[in-house]
Each structure stands twice: as structure tokens, then as C-alpha cells.
Design a protein around this motif. Structure first.
Motif, short mmCIF file in Angstrom:
data_model
loop_
_atom_site.label_atom_id
_atom_site.label_comp_id
_atom_site.label_asym_id
_atom_site.label_seq_id
_atom_site.Cartn_x
_atom_site.Cartn_y
_atom_site.Cartn_z
N ASP A 1 46.69 26.62 65.01
CA ASP A 1 46.60 27.75 65.94
C ASP A 1 45.80 27.39 67.20
OD1 ASP A 1 48.01 29.33 64.07
OD2 ASP A 1 46.14 29.81 63.03
N GLY A 2 46.06 26.21 67.72
CA GLY A 2 45.42 25.81 68.96
C GLY A 2 43.97 25.36 68.82
N GLU A 3 43.48 25.23 67.60
CA GLU A 3 42.10 24.80 67.37
C GLU A 3 42.08 23.53 66.53
OE1 GLU A 3 39.16 28.51 67.21
OE2 GLU A 3 40.61 28.50 65.57
N VAL A 4 40.97 22.79 66.65
CA VAL A 4 40.74 21.63 65.82
C VAL A 4 39.66 21.99 64.80
CG1 VAL A 4 39.93 19.24 65.75
CG2 VAL A 4 41.38 20.00 67.63
N TRP A 5 39.98 21.81 63.53
CA TRP A 5 39.03 22.06 62.45
C TRP A 5 38.65 20.74 61.80
CZ3 TRP A 5 36.92 26.77 61.10
CH2 TRP A 5 37.48 27.89 61.74
N VAL A 6 37.37 20.57 61.54
CA VAL A 6 36.85 19.35 60.95
C VAL A 6 36.15 19.73 59.65
CG1 VAL A 6 35.30 17.40 61.25
CG2 VAL A 6 36.59 18.29 63.21
N GLY A 7 36.61 19.18 58.54
CA GLY A 7 36.06 19.61 57.26
C GLY A 7 35.84 18.47 56.29
N GLY A 8 35.21 18.83 55.18
CA GLY A 8 34.95 17.87 54.13
C GLY A 8 34.15 18.48 53.01
N ASP A 9 33.97 17.71 51.96
CA ASP A 9 33.18 18.16 50.82
C ASP A 9 31.69 18.07 51.14
OD1 ASP A 9 35.30 18.65 48.84
OD2 ASP A 9 35.66 16.50 49.00
N THR A 10 30.90 18.86 50.41
CA THR A 10 29.45 18.84 50.55
C THR A 10 28.81 18.92 49.17
OG1 THR A 10 29.45 21.25 50.87
CG2 THR A 10 29.39 19.89 52.85
N VAL A 11 27.72 18.19 48.98
CA VAL A 11 27.01 18.17 47.69
C VAL A 11 25.53 18.42 47.95
CG1 VAL A 11 26.44 16.81 45.65
CG2 VAL A 11 28.65 16.46 46.81
N VAL A 12 24.95 19.44 47.32
CA VAL A 12 23.51 19.69 47.41
C VAL A 12 22.80 18.72 46.48
CG1 VAL A 12 21.64 21.34 47.10
CG2 VAL A 12 23.85 22.11 48.01
N GLY A 13 21.96 17.86 47.03
CA GLY A 13 21.31 16.84 46.23
C GLY A 13 19.86 17.09 45.91
N VAL A 14 19.15 17.84 46.79
CA VAL A 14 17.72 18.10 46.60
C VAL A 14 17.46 19.56 46.92
CG1 VAL A 14 15.38 17.53 47.32
CG2 VAL A 14 17.13 15.73 47.29
N VAL A 15 16.72 20.24 46.06
CA VAL A 15 16.31 21.62 46.27
C VAL A 15 14.82 21.71 46.01
CG1 VAL A 15 16.60 24.04 45.63
CG2 VAL A 15 18.58 22.48 45.56
N GLY A 16 14.07 22.30 46.93
CA GLY A 16 12.63 22.44 46.72
C GLY A 16 11.98 23.14 47.88
N THR A 17 10.74 22.76 48.18
CA THR A 17 10.00 23.33 49.30
C THR A 17 9.37 22.19 50.09
OG1 THR A 17 8.02 23.60 47.93
CG2 THR A 17 9.47 25.52 48.16
N VAL A 18 9.13 22.47 51.37
CA VAL A 18 8.46 21.50 52.24
C VAL A 18 7.19 22.16 52.79
CG1 VAL A 18 9.89 22.17 54.23
CG2 VAL A 18 8.74 19.95 54.21
N ALA A 19 6.10 21.43 52.78
CA ALA A 19 4.79 21.99 53.11
C ALA A 19 4.54 21.89 54.60
CB ALA A 19 3.70 21.26 52.33
N LEU A 20 5.10 22.84 55.34
CA LEU A 20 4.88 22.91 56.79
C LEU A 20 4.14 24.19 57.12
CD1 LEU A 20 8.32 21.73 58.23
CD2 LEU A 20 6.12 20.57 58.45
#
Length: 277
Positions: free
Chosen positions: A258-277
Motif C-alpha cells: 500500500d505504498g509503504e515499506v515495512w521492515v520486520g523481524g523476530d524479537t526475543v526478550v533476553g534480560v528482565v530486571g531493574t537498572v539503578a539510575l
């Protein structure tokens, strides 16, 4: 403390794609804190999710390399969207979230894979022959089929070589590429033989990140998708392989619809936590 996720992008297997560090609820962080964390993670990009400031956006995204802030980048867009959704984000549009960033609003399509609608190029067209000579000298090749500006924010110049083997065989002089001021980012592409799982091989050289070569690059593939199809170098939809030389197995799905370019792919969450900022 801020919620934190690290997401591998353009792969269905952790460690085979390109990671992005994502900090949630980052409205209270200063520019200096964001830049310092991006330098510390030493990933090609670190992103920060904030409340949107314009109508139509689900969140605002700021994107930092270890050296500077970017108005847009592709794998951080997909990785950050995955992190936002994984944290319980609910987009206003059932099709997927809308990201606010330096280039404006970027739509993300949700589904089995995430995909972003490629933003317009801020610079396009042919590369000056004298500039191209400097770039190809840094790459270590003169066997160029075509070249063009495909810049959607990071500064991409694209160089088309005769085939994927030529792309994989490059051993560029990264110090020469870093020393010049023509562009901050060079992408190289060449076609694979028919019958494989990827139509083209892509490499991205960004010396300022420290690593020099980016494993898998959404913004470059977005610009390439526009240029290669319009110039008759690629079909309307194709798969790009990237990261092979670095031991990765990135796969980027480029689709014209439809006149647009879409760029896609798979994604994997590897790390979940908190950052001390």
C-alpha cells in the motif's frame, strides 16, 4: 530504580540477532544520565521509554549510541516496542503501537513478528563520485554496481556490490571510514543466488559505535528497501541476511504494501530486571 529489558532483534534465537537495552519509565532521567548509560552498556543502541508528548503516540522513545543520540533507528524501534508490550503496554490502535521519536511518529505493526513503517528519507539520491571514491577506498573495493544516499536519520550511504560473496569478503579499513566526515554510516549489500532463505546479504559499518560493524540494522534495511526496489535491484518483498561475518543470523523482512515499506523481524526478550539510575 527503573525497569529494564534487553531484547535481541531480528532473530528468533537469543544471541543470534542485535541486542538493544531498553529502560522503562525514563521521564526523570537527564540527557547526561541517558548518554552515560548508553556509553556504559556499550551496545550499538540503548533506548529510553518516556510518556508521549504529541497526540497519536503511545510512547516516546529516545535512542542513544555510545557516542550520540539518534533521531531514529530500526532495531531499537522493534526491540523497544517489544519491551513496551511485554511490560503491559496497550496500544490505542489494535494494529500496534505508535512511537514518537526524533523523526516524528513511527507506526509499529504487531503480530507474530513486529514491523515498523519506514520513515521518509532525509537524504536520498546519488553519491558524489569523489565522495564514493573515498568510501570505496575505506571499504577496500572498487567493484561497485550502484550507490546512493539512503539516510533516514543515522546518515546512511548504501553501496551495492555484484553479489553476496563480495559483501562477505570485505575487510574494510575502519579507521579510514571513521576518519572521514562524508557520512557516519555505510551500508553494503549484494544479492544471494536464487533458492536460499535470503535474497541479499547486508553489512553495516558504523565506526563511531566502537565495534565498527553493526550486527543487524533496521534503519539501513529500511533505506535499502526503498532504494533497491525503486532502482530495480530487488523485488517488492524480500528477506535480507545480516550479521553473518560476526557469527549472527539476522533476518530482516522487507515488504512493500500500500505504498509503504515495512521492515520486520523476530524479537526475543533476553534480560528482565531493574537498572539503578
Amino acid at each position: 530504580m527503573h525497569p529494564f529489558r534487553q531484547v535481541d532483534v531480528f532473530t528468533d534465537e537469543l544471541t543470534a540477532g542485535n541486542p538493544v537495552a531498553v529502560v522503562h519509565d525514563a521521564d526523570d532521567l537527564s540527557d547526561a544520565q541517558m548518554a552515560a548509560l548508553a556509553s556504559w552498556t556499550n551496545l550499538s543502541e540503548t533506548t529510553f521509554l518516556l510518556r508521549p508528548t504529541v497526540p497519536g503516540a503511545d510512547y516516546r522513545l529516545r535512542i542513544f549510541t555510545p557516542a550520540r543520540e539518534l533521531p531514529f533507528a530500526g532495531h531499537p524501534t522493534l526491540g523497544s516496542a517489544r519491551a513496551w508490550l511485554a511490560a503491559g503496554g496497550v496500544p490505542a490502535d489494535v494494529a500496534g503501537p505508535v512511537q514518537e521519536c526524533g523523526v516524528g511518529l513511527v507506526r509499529v505493526r504487531a503480530g507474530d513478528q513486529l514491523a515498523f513503517a519506514a520513515p521518509p528519507l532525509v537524504r536520498s539520491g546519488p553519491v558524489d563520485p569523489a565522495d564514493l571514491a573515498v568510501i570505496t577506498a575505506g571499504l577496500g573495493t572498487t567493484d561497485v554496481v550502484d550507490a546512493a544516499w539512503v539516510d533516514n536519520g543515522p546518515g546512511w550511504v548504501a553501496v551495492l556490490l555484484p553479489d553476496a560473496a563480495s559483501v562477505l569478503g570485505l575487510r574494510p579499513d575502519l579507521s579510514a571510514l571513521a576518519a572521514r566526515e562524508l557520512t557516519r554510516a555505510v551500508g553494503v549489500v549484494g544479492p544471494h543466488p536464487d533458492g536460499g532463505d535470503a535474497a541479499v546479504e547486508v553489512r553495516a559499518f558504523v565506526p563511531e559505535t566502537g565495534a565498527g560493524e553493526d550486527p543487524v540494522t533496521g534503519s539501513l534495511n529500511a533505506g535499502l528497501g526503498m532504494w533497491l526496489v525503486e532502482a530495480g535491484h530487488a523485488p517488492p518483498s524480500y528477506v535480507a541476511a545480516q550479521g553473518t561475518v560476526l557469527g549472527r543470523r539476522g533476518r530482516v523482512f522487507v515488504e512493500h504494501a500500500d505504498g509503504e515499506v515495512w521492515v520486520g523481524g523476530d524479537t526475543v526478550v533476553g534480560v528482565v530486571g531493574t537498572v539503578a539510575l
